[in-house]
Write a protein that holds these residues in place. Structure first.
Motif, PDB file in Angstrom:
ATOM      1  N   ARG A  69       0.752  -1.137   0.195  1.00  0.00           N
ATOM      2  CA  ARG A  69      -0.049   0.075   0.057  1.00  0.00           C
ATOM      3  C   ARG A  69       1.125   1.373   0.027  1.00  0.00           C
ATOM      4  NH1 ARG A  69      -3.646  -3.193   3.169  1.00  0.00           N
ATOM      5  NH2 ARG A  69      -2.817  -2.632   5.254  1.00  0.00           N
ATOM      6  N   ALA A  70       1.944   1.345   0.693  1.00  0.00           N
ATOM      7  CA  ALA A  70       2.854   2.395   0.852  1.00  0.00           C
ATOM      8  C   ALA A  70       3.515   2.689  -0.557  1.00  0.00           C
ATOM      9  CB  ALA A  70       3.755   2.149   1.767  1.00  0.00           C
ATOM     10  N   ALA A  71       3.706   1.383  -1.208  1.00  0.00           N
ATOM     11  CA  ALA A  71       4.338   1.741  -2.641  1.00  0.00           C
ATOM     12  C   ALA A  71       3.462   2.126  -3.682  1.00  0.00           C
ATOM     13  CB  ALA A  71       5.127   0.299  -3.033  1.00  0.00           C
ATOM     14  N   LYS A  72       2.287   1.843  -3.502  1.00  0.00           N
ATOM     15  CA  LYS A  72       1.062   2.320  -4.388  1.00  0.00           C
ATOM     16  C   LYS A  72       0.869   3.681  -4.364  1.00  0.00           C
ATOM     17  CE  LYS A  72      -1.140  -1.939  -4.934  1.00  0.00           C
ATOM     18  NZ  LYS A  72      -2.565  -2.654  -4.534  1.00  0.00           N
ATOM     19  N   LEU A  73       1.444   4.522  -3.270  1.00  0.00           N
ATOM     20  CA  LEU A  73       1.306   5.884  -3.028  1.00  0.00           C
ATOM     21  C   LEU A  73       2.355   6.776  -3.797  1.00  0.00           C
ATOM     22  CD1 LEU A  73       0.021   6.137   0.795  1.00  0.00           C
ATOM     23  CD2 LEU A  73      -1.459   6.359  -1.377  1.00  0.00           C
ATOM     24  N   PHE A  74       3.262   5.914  -4.245  1.00  0.00           N
ATOM     25  CA  PHE A  74       4.220   7.132  -5.279  1.00  0.00           C
ATOM     26  C   PHE A  74       3.431   7.771  -6.310  1.00  0.00           C
ATOM     27  CE2 PHE A  74       7.340   4.231  -3.144  1.00  0.00           C
ATOM     28  CZ  PHE A  74       8.213   5.403  -2.653  1.00  0.00           C
ATOM     29  N   PRO A  75       3.870   8.830  -6.733  1.00  0.00           N
ATOM     30  CA  PRO A  75       3.219   9.292  -8.010  1.00  0.00           C
ATOM     31  C   PRO A  75       3.096   8.244  -9.421  1.00  0.00           C
ATOM     32  CG  PRO A  75       4.877  10.790  -7.094  1.00  0.00           C
ATOM     33  CD  PRO A  75       4.776   9.490  -6.480  1.00  0.00           C
ATOM     34  N   ARG A  76       1.876   7.959  -9.727  1.00  0.00           N
ATOM     35  CA  ARG A  76       1.945   7.099 -10.794  1.00  0.00           C
ATOM     36  C   ARG A  76       2.636   7.258 -12.256  1.00  0.00           C
ATOM     37  NH1 ARG A  76      -1.992   3.216  -9.953  1.00  0.00           N
ATOM     38  NH2 ARG A  76      -3.530   3.679  -8.092  1.00  0.00           N
ATOM     39  N   ALA A  77       2.637   8.720 -12.241  1.00  0.00           N
ATOM     40  CA  ALA A  77       3.351   9.127 -13.578  1.00  0.00           C
ATOM     41  C   ALA A  77       4.935   9.001 -13.574  1.00  0.00           C
ATOM     42  CB  ALA A  77       2.982  10.411 -14.124  1.00  0.00           C
ATOM     43  N   ALA A  78       5.480   8.847 -12.411  1.00  0.00           N
ATOM     44  CA  ALA A  78       7.030   9.044 -12.136  1.00  0.00           C
ATOM     45  C   ALA A  78       7.508   7.370 -12.515  1.00  0.00           C
ATOM     46  CB  ALA A  78       7.202   9.137 -10.851  1.00  0.00           C
ATOM     47  N   GLN A  79       8.450   7.543 -13.301  1.00  0.00           N
ATOM     48  CA  GLN A  79       9.095   6.368 -13.690  1.00  0.00           C
ATOM     49  C   GLN A  79      10.612   5.978 -12.889  1.00  0.00           C
ATOM     50  OE1 GLN A  79      10.017   6.472 -17.810  1.00  0.00           O
ATOM     51  NE2 GLN A  79       7.686   6.190 -18.293  1.00  0.00           N
ATOM     52  N   PHE A  80      10.485   5.246 -11.953  1.00  0.00           N
ATOM     53  CA  PHE A  80      11.210   5.042 -10.928  1.00  0.00           C
ATOM     54  C   PHE A  80      12.494   4.229 -11.193  1.00  0.00           C
ATOM     55  CE2 PHE A  80       7.702   6.304  -8.441  1.00  0.00           C
ATOM     56  CZ  PHE A  80       8.290   7.123  -7.500  1.00  0.00           C
ATOM     57  N   ASP A  81      13.849   4.778 -10.985  1.00  0.00           N
ATOM     58  CA  ASP A  81      14.921   3.834 -11.307  1.00  0.00           C
ATOM     59  C   ASP A  81      15.222   2.937 -10.354  1.00  0.00           C
ATOM     60  OD1 ASP A  81      16.077   4.980 -13.948  1.00  0.00           O
ATOM     61  OD2 ASP A  81      15.738   6.959 -12.540  1.00  0.00           O
ATOM     62  N   ALA A  82      14.977   3.489  -8.833  1.00  0.00           N
ATOM     63  CA  ALA A  82      15.129   2.549  -7.683  1.00  0.00           C
ATOM     64  C   ALA A  82      14.505   3.088  -6.677  1.00  0.00           C
ATOM     65  CB  ALA A  82      16.699   2.580  -7.430  1.00  0.00           C
ATOM     66  N   GLY A 106       3.241  -2.656  -5.579  1.00  0.00           N
ATOM     67  CA  GLY A 106       2.786  -1.141  -5.767  1.00  0.00           C
ATOM     68  C   GLY A 106       3.525  -0.401  -6.718  1.00  0.00           C
ATOM     69  N   VAL A 107       4.904  -0.648  -6.828  1.00  0.00           N
ATOM     70  CA  VAL A 107       5.605   0.445  -7.926  1.00  0.00           C
ATOM     71  C   VAL A 107       6.374  -0.411  -8.819  1.00  0.00           C
ATOM     72  CG1 VAL A 107       7.404   0.827  -6.147  1.00  0.00           C
ATOM     73  CG2 VAL A 107       6.673   2.542  -7.915  1.00  0.00           C
ATOM     74  N   ALA A 108       6.748  -0.095 -10.134  1.00  0.00           N
ATOM     75  CA  ALA A 108       7.626  -0.673 -11.019  1.00  0.00           C
ATOM     76  C   ALA A 108       8.997   0.071 -10.757  1.00  0.00           C
ATOM     77  CB  ALA A 108       7.089  -0.443 -12.383  1.00  0.00           C
ATOM     78  N   ALA A 109       9.971  -0.438 -10.486  1.00  0.00           N
ATOM     79  CA  ALA A 109      11.430   0.105 -10.575  1.00  0.00           C
ATOM     80  C   ALA A 109      12.314  -0.826 -11.149  1.00  0.00           C
ATOM     81  CB  ALA A 109      11.666   0.633  -9.086  1.00  0.00           C
ATOM     82  N   ARG A 110      13.476  -0.677 -11.622  1.00  0.00           N
ATOM     83  CA  ARG A 110      14.557  -1.541 -11.922  1.00  0.00           C
ATOM     84  C   ARG A 110      15.189  -2.282 -10.601  1.00  0.00           C
ATOM     85  NH1 ARG A 110      17.439   1.766 -14.664  1.00  0.00           N
ATOM     86  NH2 ARG A 110      18.694   2.155 -13.242  1.00  0.00           N
TER      87      ARG A 110
END
Length: 257
Positions: A69-82, A106-110
């Motif tokens: 749930r915490a990971a899902k609260l990151f901005p959806r449009a941001a593309q995370f490197d880590a 919750g979030v996609a990151a390399r």
């Protein structure tokens, strides 16, 4: 009302976009990260995760349900490197692989990392196999941290703890007390590790290394270093400690996936 036309630009993090999952009670990690990553081309997005008032096995383990749930609260449009999960003891109790899997729900990151994973990577980079360990935790929480290092092949020559159970008090532990604890575990080891993202360690690492003559690493310092190692983010030139100085060129020269 007149409507204006507008153009679109790229993301804030033109060089790297980092995510941090920080405990609700943690007052230190976010401040340290913004001191360690000062370039405007590195974006840092923070999400908070509920954490109990007491530092116990049960309250730390309870974070498992809240991690996705915490990971899902990151901005959806941001593309995370880590993305880094900012809890050393939580990682030892939940398991680094399980933490990474929950964050990825919750979030996609390399790259997904944490202080335990980052510390082990730093020890390998510095050829350190025997450490002194300082923790603020009660014994039931400090023990698994020690055990996690030893399970990974790192000998814990000595371990001291402040026995603090109230999370809010951890950030109030005087850095002078942390310095004294580091001195206590330093004899006979190759490095000292100051465990816990809420401990205020950043301002004493450099002077401790000069005094003790060995590397002094902390949860926040190694987490920042590992985020830099796995992305195009660069640590600040004045980042403290040998892990930052000796290996800074690696994060500047490139990055590993």
């Amino acid at each position: 009302m007149r409507q204006m036309t507008y153009g679109l630009t790229g993301p804030i993090g033109t060089n790297a976009t980092l995510g941090l999952i920080v405990l609700q009670a943690d007052e230190t990690l976010e401040q340290d990260m913004r001191r360690l990553f000062t370039e405007r081309t590195t974006a840092i997005h923070v999400s908070r995760i509920p954490s109990g008032d007491a530092l116990t096995i049960d309250t730390i383990a309870a974070m498992k349900a809240d991690l996705p749930r915490a990971a899902k609260l990151f901005p959806r449009a941001a593309q995370f490197d880590a993305v880094g999960y900012g809890c050393t003891s939580g990682t030892t109790l939940i398991g680094a692989d399980a933490v990474a899997a929950m964050v990825r729900q919750g979030v996609a990151a390399r790259t997904i990392t944490d202080p335990l994973t980052a510390a082990l990577a730093a020890f390998r980079a510095l050829d350190v196999t025997r450490i002194g360990l300082v923790t603020p935790y009660v014994a039931s929480v400090a023990g698994p941290v020690r055990d996690a290092f030893e399970a990974a092949g790192i000998i814990v020559g000595d371990c001291v703890s402040f026995g603090e159970e109230v999370e809010a008090r951890v950030a109030r532990i005087d850095p002078t007390s942390v310095r004294a604890a580091a001195r206590a575990v330093a004899p006979g080891v190759q490095a000292v590790f100051l465990s816990c993202t809420n401990l205020r360690t950043l301002d004493i690492i450099g002077s401790l290394e000069s005094e003790l003559g060995i590397p002094v690493l902390s949860s926040n310092q190694v987490l920042a270093w590992h985020l830099a190692q796995t992305t195009r983010a660069s640590l600040a030139d004045d980042a403290p400690g040998c892990i930052s100085r000796a290996l800074l060129h690696k994060s500047r020269a490139g990055f590993t996936s």
